[in-house]
Design a protein around this motif. Structure first.
Motif, PDB file in Angstrom:
ATOM      1  N   MET A   1       0.818  -1.209   0.000  1.00 54.85           N
ATOM      2  CA  MET A   1       0.000   0.000   0.000  1.00 54.85           C
ATOM      3  C   MET A   1       0.855   1.265   0.000  1.00 54.85           C
ATOM      4  SD  MET A   1      -2.953   1.222  -0.099  1.00 54.85           S
ATOM      5  CE  MET A   1      -3.892   2.634   0.281  1.00 54.85           C
ATOM      6  N   ASP A   2       2.046   1.179   0.574  1.00 57.37           N
ATOM      7  CA  ASP A   2       2.902   2.359   0.655  1.00 57.37           C
ATOM      8  C   ASP A   2       3.193   2.973  -0.707  1.00 57.37           C
ATOM      9  OD1 ASP A   2       3.082   2.299   3.386  1.00 57.37           O
ATOM     10  OD2 ASP A   2       5.020   1.278   3.443  1.00 57.37           O
ATOM     11  N   HIS A   3       3.368   2.109  -1.728  1.00 51.54           N
ATOM     12  CA  HIS A   3       3.737   2.625  -3.042  1.00 51.54           C
ATOM     13  C   HIS A   3       2.599   3.391  -3.724  1.00 51.54           C
ATOM     14  CE1 HIS A   3       2.170  -1.426  -3.814  1.00 51.54           C
ATOM     15  NE2 HIS A   3       1.804  -0.975  -4.995  1.00 51.54           N
ATOM     16  N   TRP A   4       1.393   3.323  -3.179  1.00 56.62           N
ATOM     17  CA  TRP A   4       0.260   4.072  -3.737  1.00 56.62           C
ATOM     18  C   TRP A   4       0.050   5.417  -3.049  1.00 56.62           C
ATOM     19  CZ3 TRP A   4      -2.340   2.855  -8.048  1.00 56.62           C
ATOM     20  CH2 TRP A   4      -2.199   1.556  -8.539  1.00 56.62           C
ATOM     21  N   ARG A   5       0.687   5.656  -1.913  1.00 60.66           N
ATOM     22  CA  ARG A   5       0.422   6.863  -1.112  1.00 60.66           C
ATOM     23  C   ARG A   5       0.634   8.163  -1.868  1.00 60.66           C
ATOM     24  NH1 ARG A   5       2.886   5.640   4.813  1.00 60.66           N
ATOM     25  NH2 ARG A   5       1.495   3.900   5.223  1.00 60.66           N
ATOM     26  N   TYR A   6       1.777   8.314  -2.489  1.00 60.33           N
ATOM     27  CA  TYR A   6       2.115   9.548  -3.202  1.00 60.33           C
ATOM     28  C   TYR A   6       1.054   9.843  -4.264  1.00 60.33           C
ATOM     29  CZ  TYR A   6       5.605  12.814  -5.242  1.00 60.33           C
ATOM     30  OH  TYR A   6       6.295  13.905  -5.695  1.00 60.33           O
ATOM     31  N   PHE A  59      14.421   8.678  -5.324  1.00 60.25           N
ATOM     32  CA  PHE A  59      13.085   8.382  -4.823  1.00 60.25           C
ATOM     33  C   PHE A  59      13.064   6.979  -4.254  1.00 60.25           C
ATOM     34  CE2 PHE A  59      12.906  11.494  -8.127  1.00 60.25           C
ATOM     35  CZ  PHE A  59      12.102  12.470  -7.577  1.00 60.25           C
ATOM     36  N   ASN A  60      12.500   6.859  -3.071  1.00 59.92           N
ATOM     37  CA  ASN A  60      12.415   5.574  -2.411  1.00 59.92           C
ATOM     38  C   ASN A  60      11.401   4.715  -3.163  1.00 59.92           C
ATOM     39  OD1 ASN A  60      11.918   3.406  -0.672  1.00 59.92           O
ATOM     40  ND2 ASN A  60      12.221   4.670   1.152  1.00 59.92           N
ATOM     41  N   PRO A  61      11.816   3.576  -3.701  1.00 63.88           N
ATOM     42  CA  PRO A  61      10.897   2.730  -4.465  1.00 63.88           C
ATOM     43  C   PRO A  61       9.708   2.237  -3.639  1.00 63.88           C
ATOM     44  CG  PRO A  61      13.081   1.709  -4.279  1.00 63.88           C
ATOM     45  CD  PRO A  61      13.159   3.051  -3.643  1.00 63.88           C
ATOM     46  N   ARG A  62       9.838   2.308  -2.325  1.00 63.13           N
ATOM     47  CA  ARG A  62       8.733   1.889  -1.465  1.00 63.13           C
ATOM     48  C   ARG A  62       7.515   2.805  -1.630  1.00 63.13           C
ATOM     49  NH1 ARG A  62       8.890   1.651   5.154  1.00 63.13           N
ATOM     50  NH2 ARG A  62       6.694   1.153   5.404  1.00 63.13           N
ATOM     51  N   TYR A  63       7.741   4.065  -2.009  1.00 64.89           N
ATOM     52  CA  TYR A  63       6.658   5.045  -2.049  1.00 64.89           C
ATOM     53  C   TYR A  63       6.232   5.459  -3.455  1.00 64.89           C
ATOM     54  CZ  TYR A  63       7.690   5.284   2.870  1.00 64.89           C
ATOM     55  OH  TYR A  63       7.903   4.957   4.187  1.00 64.89           O
ATOM     56  N   VAL A  64       6.753   4.831  -4.470  1.00 61.11           N
ATOM     57  CA  VAL A  64       6.332   5.126  -5.846  1.00 61.11           C
ATOM     58  C   VAL A  64       5.939   3.826  -6.535  1.00 61.11           C
ATOM     59  CG1 VAL A  64       7.702   7.250  -6.065  1.00 61.11           C
ATOM     60  CG2 VAL A  64       8.711   5.059  -6.696  1.00 61.11           C
ATOM     61  N   LEU A  65       5.146   3.960  -7.588  1.00 61.20           N
ATOM     62  CA  LEU A  65       4.641   2.774  -8.284  1.00 61.20           C
ATOM     63  C   LEU A  65       5.714   2.045  -9.080  1.00 61.20           C
ATOM     64  CD1 LEU A  65       1.204   4.064  -9.588  1.00 61.20           C
ATOM     65  CD2 LEU A  65       1.631   2.483  -7.730  1.00 61.20           C
ATOM     66  N   GLY A  66       6.763   2.748  -9.451  1.00 64.11           N
ATOM     67  CA  GLY A  66       7.804   2.122 -10.247  1.00 64.11           C
ATOM     68  C   GLY A  66       7.683   2.439 -11.729  1.00 64.11           C
TER      69      GLY A  66
END
Length: 115
Positions: A1-6, A59-66
């Motif tokens: 879920m973290d990667h969807w936050r931004y 950018f931390n890959p944990r917080y972006v979709l990639g």
């Protein structure tokens, strides 16, 4: 879920300011104003790309979709550069319209009291 936050925060910002389009002359209905407000964003996109290339920030890959754009910029970063000024412009135009409406009413009251 973290990667969807931004991305979710950006979408919520758009959703919360979308009704402001209907409080005045709008922004989406005035392409010249819309593009005039977003053109300066290009400078920040270039600045961001230079900083990414120089490894000044990442950018931390944990917080972006990639989903990466050319130059290594995440999709969410480009959206940030579009969404924030757009929401600000929507807010400014709506407040300007509301103040204009209030100002017209006050002028008429002042004129009526002079008689």
């Amino acid at each position: 879920m973290d990667h969807w936050r931004y991305l979710l925060v950006l979408l919520v910002c758009l959703a919360l300011t979308a009704p402001l389009e209907f409080l005045g002359p709008g922004v989406y209905r005035r392409p010249r104003l819309l593009f005039g407000g977003l053109i300066p964003v290009a400078l920040f996109v270039v600045w961001d790309l230079l900083a990414i290339a120089a490894e000044v920030w990442s950018f931390n890959p944990r917080y972006v979709l990639g989903v990466g754009l050319p130059g290594g910029m995440p999709l969410e970063e480009l959206m940030f550069f579009l969404v924030v000024p757009l929401c600000g412009l929507l807010t400014f135009v709506a407040v300007e319209a509301l103040i204009g409406r209030a100002g017209v009413g006050r002028r008429e009251q002042v004129r009526g009291s002079d008689r």
